[in-house]
Each structure stands twice: as C-alpha cells, then as structure tokens.
Design a protein around this motif. Structure first.
Motif, PDB file in Angstrom:
ATOM      1  N   ASN A  82       0.807  -1.175  -0.282  1.00  0.00           N
ATOM      2  CA  ASN A  82      -0.138  -0.049   0.233  1.00  0.00           C
ATOM      3  C   ASN A  82       1.081   1.367   0.035  1.00  0.00           C
ATOM      4  OD1 ASN A  82      -2.504   1.713  -0.046  1.00  0.00           O
ATOM      5  ND2 ASN A  82      -2.600   1.571   2.449  1.00  0.00           N
ATOM      6  N   THR A  87       1.302  -4.102   3.495  1.00  0.00           N
ATOM      7  CA  THR A  87      -0.026  -3.981   3.852  1.00  0.00           C
ATOM      8  C   THR A  87       0.120  -4.548   5.254  1.00  0.00           C
ATOM      9  OG1 THR A  87      -0.782  -6.397   2.787  1.00  0.00           O
ATOM     10  CG2 THR A  87      -1.190  -4.369   1.554  1.00  0.00           C
ATOM     11  N   THR A 111      -3.704  -8.827  12.953  1.00  0.00           N
ATOM     12  CA  THR A 111      -5.043  -7.582  12.044  1.00  0.00           C
ATOM     13  C   THR A 111      -5.596  -6.659  12.893  1.00  0.00           C
ATOM     14  OG1 THR A 111      -3.698  -8.193  10.040  1.00  0.00           O
ATOM     15  CG2 THR A 111      -5.051  -6.218   9.988  1.00  0.00           C
ATOM     16  N   ASP A 114      -9.779  -2.057  12.183  1.00  0.00           N
ATOM     17  CA  ASP A 114      -9.754  -1.164  10.866  1.00  0.00           C
ATOM     18  C   ASP A 114      -8.695  -1.661   9.824  1.00  0.00           C
ATOM     19  OD1 ASP A 114      -8.082  -0.611  11.820  1.00  0.00           O
ATOM     20  OD2 ASP A 114      -7.708   1.454  12.091  1.00  0.00           O
ATOM     21  N   LYS A 115      -8.068  -2.531   9.922  1.00  0.00           N
ATOM     22  CA  LYS A 115      -6.898  -3.651   8.841  1.00  0.00           C
ATOM     23  C   LYS A 115      -6.253  -2.251   8.573  1.00  0.00           C
ATOM     24  CE  LYS A 115     -10.044  -6.738   6.998  1.00  0.00           C
ATOM     25  NZ  LYS A 115     -10.994  -7.456   8.799  1.00  0.00           N
ATOM     26  N   ALA A 116      -5.754  -1.057   9.273  1.00  0.00           N
ATOM     27  CA  ALA A 116      -4.815  -0.469   9.082  1.00  0.00           C
ATOM     28  C   ALA A 116      -3.584  -1.146   9.800  1.00  0.00           C
ATOM     29  CB  ALA A 116      -4.880   1.022   9.272  1.00  0.00           C
ATOM     30  N   ASP A 117      -3.135  -2.274  10.234  1.00  0.00           N
ATOM     31  CA  ASP A 117      -2.452  -2.092  11.778  1.00  0.00           C
ATOM     32  C   ASP A 117      -2.017  -3.781  11.498  1.00  0.00           C
ATOM     33  OD1 ASP A 117      -2.648   0.368  12.098  1.00  0.00           O
ATOM     34  OD2 ASP A 117      -3.996   0.556  13.665  1.00  0.00           O
ATOM     35  N   LYS A 146       1.728   0.228  11.123  1.00  0.00           N
ATOM     36  CA  LYS A 146       0.736   0.581  10.750  1.00  0.00           C
ATOM     37  C   LYS A 146       1.032   1.317   9.809  1.00  0.00           C
ATOM     38  CE  LYS A 146      -1.130   3.716  14.539  1.00  0.00           C
ATOM     39  NZ  LYS A 146      -2.406   3.616  14.443  1.00  0.00           N
ATOM     40  N   GLN A 147       0.124   0.619   8.433  1.00  0.00           N
ATOM     41  CA  GLN A 147       0.799   0.778   7.210  1.00  0.00           C
ATOM     42  C   GLN A 147       0.496   1.616   6.705  1.00  0.00           C
ATOM     43  OE1 GLN A 147      -2.331  -1.912   4.908  1.00  0.00           O
ATOM     44  NE2 GLN A 147      -3.539   0.390   4.769  1.00  0.00           N
ATOM     45  N   THR A 149      -0.637   4.994   4.911  1.00  0.00           N
ATOM     46  CA  THR A 149      -2.371   5.890   4.759  1.00  0.00           C
ATOM     47  C   THR A 149      -2.350   6.481   3.042  1.00  0.00           C
ATOM     48  OG1 THR A 149      -1.724   7.468   5.957  1.00  0.00           O
ATOM     49  CG2 THR A 149      -3.116   5.784   7.247  1.00  0.00           C
TER      50      THR A 149
END
Length: 167
Positions: A82, A87, A111, A114-117, A146-147, A149
C-alpha cells in the motif's frame, strides 16, 4: 597469654544485617530482567519490521509502484503493498519479515479491525488460543505496525511496553 584476634558475634551480626539490607534493595533490580529482556526483544522486532518495510518500499520504488494504493492489488514479489509499504496483514508485513510467522512458538500477531494496523506480541502473554488484535493490545506489551495511508504518510512501527506489562 596472647589474645586471639577475630570478629565478635556482634560484629558478625551487624555485617549480616547490612548485607541483608543491601540484598533487599538490590533484588528488585535483578528481578526485572525478564521484563527488560522482553522489551529488548520487542525493540529488535521493531527494527526487523522497519528494515523489511524499507526494503519492500525500495523494491516498490524500483518497480514504480510506490504511489499506488493497495486496493489495486499491488505486489512486490509475494508481498502486498500500500503506497509502496507492506500492508498490515499476513500477505503484507508478515510475508516481508522473515521468521515472523515461522517462529510461531514465540510470536503471535493479528490485524486490527480497521485493517490498517498489525500487532505482534509474545505468545506466552496471550491466553486466547486464537488471539485477536484486542487480545494482543490488552497485554500492553507489543509491537504495532501501521501501514502507509497515503503517498506522504509512510508506514510506522512502534513498541508499546507500559511499565512492567511485559512480565
């Protein structure tokens, strides 16, 4: 008659009491070694994650895909990215960090909703058989990835180790 030299019973008791006081004050410092060792392991894992993410980003930049969002299924090798960074899931950061999944006796990760961490901790700290991200963050002793953004917001990694939570 010659008087023999030596310590009296009172002197020996005083020395033993002083040694006891020193032992009581120094013992807690040495008892905290496991907590310190786990925090150091988390710092090492953080470095591994940051290094792997940097390498993946470099490969993504060479391919010219460092500004592409993950919704287009962009991959560097077998690692989903990402904005050039892995990701926050098994297909991304877990594939990027060698040993994170194969050392399953030591580490456990998940994960967030919210799939972002992606959070990782010691398997021995989590009681659940199939731990969720909430179980891991409840330990207050974990590494959080944290991927990215956006193109200008790179992936970040931090260690969370509050007080003596890593015992």
């Amino acid at each position: 008659m010659k008087r023999q030299g030596g310590f009296t019973l009172i002197e020996l008791v005083v020395v033993i009491v002083i040694l006891g006081i020193l032992a009581v004050t120094a013992a807690p410092k040495f008892m905290n070694l496991q907590n310190d060792a786990r925090k150091a392991s988390l710092e090492g894992l953080k470095g591994s994650i940051q290094g792997a993410a940097g390498i993946v980003y470099g490969k993504a930049a060479i391919k010219g895909i460092e500004s592409t969002a993950a919704d287009t299924d962009v991959k560097v090798g077998d690692i989903t990215t990402n904005y050039g960074y892995p990701t926050a899931n098994t297909a991304g950061i877990v594939n990027a960090v060698s040993g994170l999944e194969t050392d399953s006796q030591d580490w456990v990760g998940a994960t967030t909703t919210d799939k972002a961490d992606y959070v990782v901790t010691f398997k021995s700290l989590v009681k659940a058989a199939a731990p969720t991200a909430a179980d891991i963050t409840a330990t207050k002793c974990y590494v959080e990835y944290k991927q990215a953004t956006s193109v200008s917001a790179a992936a970040t990694t931090k260690v969370v180790a509050d007080g003596n939570s890593c015992k």
